[in-house]
Design a protein around this motif. Structure first.
Motif, PDB file in Angstrom:
ATOM      1  N   UNK A   1     -83.216  -7.553  21.976  1.00  0.00           N
ATOM      2  CA  UNK A   1     -84.074  -6.361  21.958  1.00  0.00           C
ATOM      3  C   UNK A   1     -84.155  -5.712  23.339  1.00  0.00           C
ATOM      4  N   UNK A   2     -84.425  -6.460  24.415  1.00  0.00           N
ATOM      5  CA  UNK A   2     -84.430  -5.808  25.737  1.00  0.00           C
ATOM      6  C   UNK A   2     -83.080  -5.158  26.096  1.00  0.00           C
ATOM      7  N   UNK A   3     -81.969  -5.808  25.753  1.00  0.00           N
ATOM      8  CA  UNK A   3     -80.656  -5.197  26.016  1.00  0.00           C
ATOM      9  C   UNK A   3     -80.494  -3.907  25.216  1.00  0.00           C
ATOM     10  N   UNK A   4     -80.974  -3.904  23.985  1.00  0.00           N
ATOM     11  CA  UNK A   4     -80.910  -2.707  23.150  1.00  0.00           C
ATOM     12  C   UNK A   4     -81.751  -1.574  23.732  1.00  0.00           C
ATOM     13  N   UNK A   5     -82.930  -1.907  24.253  1.00  0.00           N
ATOM     14  CA  UNK A   5     -83.788  -0.893  24.867  1.00  0.00           C
ATOM     15  C   UNK A   5     -83.071  -0.245  26.048  1.00  0.00           C
ATOM     16  N   UNK A   6     -82.315  -1.027  26.806  1.00  0.00           N
ATOM     17  CA  UNK A   6     -81.623  -0.523  27.998  1.00  0.00           C
ATOM     18  C   UNK A   6     -80.302   0.169  27.664  1.00  0.00           C
ATOM     19  N   UNK A   7     -79.832   0.035  26.451  1.00  0.00           N
ATOM     20  CA  UNK A   7     -78.512   0.551  26.073  1.00  0.00           C
ATOM     21  C   UNK A   7     -78.481   2.073  26.037  1.00  0.00           C
TER      22      UNK A   7
ATOM     23  N   UNK B   1     -73.522   0.648  22.504  1.00  0.00           N
ATOM     24  CA  UNK B   1     -73.439  -0.683  21.913  1.00  0.00           C
ATOM     25  C   UNK B   1     -74.103  -0.742  20.548  1.00  0.00           C
ATOM     26  N   UNK B   2     -73.707  -1.768  19.813  1.00  0.00           N
ATOM     27  CA  UNK B   2     -74.307  -2.084  18.523  1.00  0.00           C
ATOM     28  C   UNK B   2     -74.674  -3.563  18.589  1.00  0.00           C
ATOM     29  N   UNK B   3     -75.940  -3.867  18.420  1.00  0.00           N
ATOM     30  CA  UNK B   3     -76.430  -5.233  18.575  1.00  0.00           C
ATOM     31  C   UNK B   3     -76.728  -5.872  17.230  1.00  0.00           C
TER      32      UNK B   3
ATOM     33  N   UNK C   1     -90.267  -5.965  14.990  1.00  0.00           N
ATOM     34  CA  UNK C   1     -90.235  -5.411  16.347  1.00  0.00           C
ATOM     35  C   UNK C   1     -89.262  -4.225  16.419  1.00  0.00           C
ATOM     36  N   UNK C   2     -88.074  -4.413  15.867  1.00  0.00           N
ATOM     37  CA  UNK C   2     -87.039  -3.368  15.888  1.00  0.00           C
ATOM     38  C   UNK C   2     -87.541  -2.095  15.201  1.00  0.00           C
ATOM     39  N   UNK C   3     -88.168  -2.280  14.053  1.00  0.00           N
ATOM     40  CA  UNK C   3     -88.698  -1.134  13.302  1.00  0.00           C
ATOM     41  C   UNK C   3     -89.807  -0.428  14.078  1.00  0.00           C
ATOM     42  N   UNK C   4     -90.757  -1.197  14.614  1.00  0.00           N
ATOM     43  CA  UNK C   4     -91.870  -0.593  15.350  1.00  0.00           C
ATOM     44  C   UNK C   4     -91.391   0.128  16.610  1.00  0.00           C
TER      45      UNK C   4
ATOM     46  N   UNK D   1     -82.369   2.053  17.001  1.00  0.00           N
ATOM     47  CA  UNK D   1     -81.379   2.419  15.984  1.00  0.00           C
ATOM     48  C   UNK D   1     -80.068   1.636  16.092  1.00  0.00           C
ATOM     49  N   UNK D   2     -79.816   1.020  17.225  1.00  0.00           N
ATOM     50  CA  UNK D   2     -78.523   0.395  17.479  1.00  0.00           C
ATOM     51  C   UNK D   2     -78.570  -1.120  17.332  1.00  0.00           C
ATOM     52  N   UNK D   3     -79.472  -1.617  16.487  1.00  0.00           N
ATOM     53  CA  UNK D   3     -79.723  -3.052  16.451  1.00  0.00           C
ATOM     54  C   UNK D   3     -80.217  -3.474  15.070  1.00  0.00           C
ATOM     55  N   UNK D   4     -79.824  -4.705  14.686  1.00  0.00           N
ATOM     56  CA  UNK D   4     -80.326  -5.298  13.448  1.00  0.00           C
ATOM     57  C   UNK D   4     -80.380  -6.808  13.644  1.00  0.00           C
ATOM     58  N   UNK D   5     -81.268  -7.437  12.926  1.00  0.00           N
ATOM     59  CA  UNK D   5     -81.368  -8.892  12.935  1.00  0.00           C
ATOM     60  C   UNK D   5     -81.001  -9.404  11.554  1.00  0.00           C
ATOM     61  N   UNK D   6     -80.217 -10.476  11.537  1.00  0.00           N
ATOM     62  CA  UNK D   6     -79.798 -11.060  10.268  1.00  0.00           C
ATOM     63  C   UNK D   6     -80.093 -12.562  10.265  1.00  0.00           C
ATOM     64  N   UNK D   7     -80.346 -13.070   9.074  1.00  0.00           N
ATOM     65  CA  UNK D   7     -80.549 -14.501   8.921  1.00  0.00           C
ATOM     66  C   UNK D   7     -79.220 -15.116   8.528  1.00  0.00           C
ATOM     67  N   UNK D   8     -78.741 -16.029   9.370  1.00  0.00           N
ATOM     68  CA  UNK D   8     -77.482 -16.719   9.096  1.00  0.00           C
ATOM     69  C   UNK D   8     -77.414 -17.978   9.941  1.00  0.00           C
ATOM     70  N   UNK D   9     -76.709 -18.960   9.454  1.00  0.00           N
ATOM     71  CA  UNK D   9     -76.469 -20.175  10.231  1.00  0.00           C
ATOM     72  C   UNK D   9     -75.226 -19.948  11.084  1.00  0.00           C
ATOM     73  N   UNK D  10     -75.292 -20.320  12.328  1.00  0.00           N
ATOM     74  CA  UNK D  10     -74.191 -20.082  13.268  1.00  0.00           C
ATOM     75  C   UNK D  10     -72.886 -20.688  12.783  1.00  0.00           C
ATOM     76  N   UNK D  11     -72.963 -21.905  12.272  1.00  0.00           N
ATOM     77  CA  UNK D  11     -71.736 -22.592  11.855  1.00  0.00           C
ATOM     78  C   UNK D  11     -71.107 -21.978  10.610  1.00  0.00           C
TER      79      UNK D  11
END
Length: 170
Positions: free
Chosen positions: A78-84, A88-90, A106-109, A113-123
């Motif tokens: 989120x901080x990187x997105x704010x500075x972008x 970039x697309x995060x 947080x992203x919505x509030x 626009x250049x960021x989304x959070x997803x639920x996924x297992x890294x592996x």
């Protein structure tokens, strides 16, 4: 807030200052209810979460598709997105749905626009055609041991890539 950022030689635009102020307000509010972080004071949140997250820009250009692996509560994504500057697309990834829900809130509030959070297992993520070999940069802050991070993140990176692990030597 501006003074703390200037202490680290980071100059914020008016828009960035506003976004960080809003994020601080939302983060502090949720942190009092859900215990996102043991850091409770505003100065600590600014230094240990916001500045720590964006200090990367002193060493590497952030551009293209960026993956924040095990984002926890949106750091550093989120901080990187704010500075972008819009280059970039995060994508922020965590396996815990509660965290992803809070991060997307947080992203919505913040109206990012250049960021989304997803639920996924890294592996499992690197088996997906949508993610394998698709990122210019992967960042991960205070997470797994480096060999594990490399195992999970290298397959996600494109040919000309950067992997950044926010780690301290102990």
């Amino acid at each position: 807030m501006q003074e703390l950022f200037k202490k680290y030689d980071i100059n914020l635009s008016e828009k960035e200052t506003l976004k960080f102020s809003e994020f601080l307000k939302y983060f502090t509010e949720i942190n009092s209810q859900v215990n996102l972080s043991a850091i409770r004071d505003e100065e600590g949140i600014i230094e240990k979460h916001f500045i720590d997250s964006i200090y990367l820009e002193k060493f590497a250009k952030i551009s293209g598709r960026v993956l924040d692996m095990w984002t926890w509560w949106g750091f550093p994504g989120i901080p990187l997105s704010i500075m972008d500057s819009g280059e970039s697309e995060f994508t922020l990834v965590d396996s815990i749905g509660k965290k992803v829900k809070v991060v997307n809130n947080f992203i919505e509030k913040l109206e990012l626009k250049n960021i989304k959070a997803i639920q996924a297992r890294a592996e499992e993520l690197w088996h997906s055609k949508e993610h394998r070999g698709k990122y210019n940069m992967v960042v991960s802050r205070a997470t797994a041991y480096l060999p594990t991070l490399l195992e999970y993140t290298i397959p996600l990176l494109s040919v000309w890539w950067i992997f950044v692990s926010y780690k301290l030597d102990n």
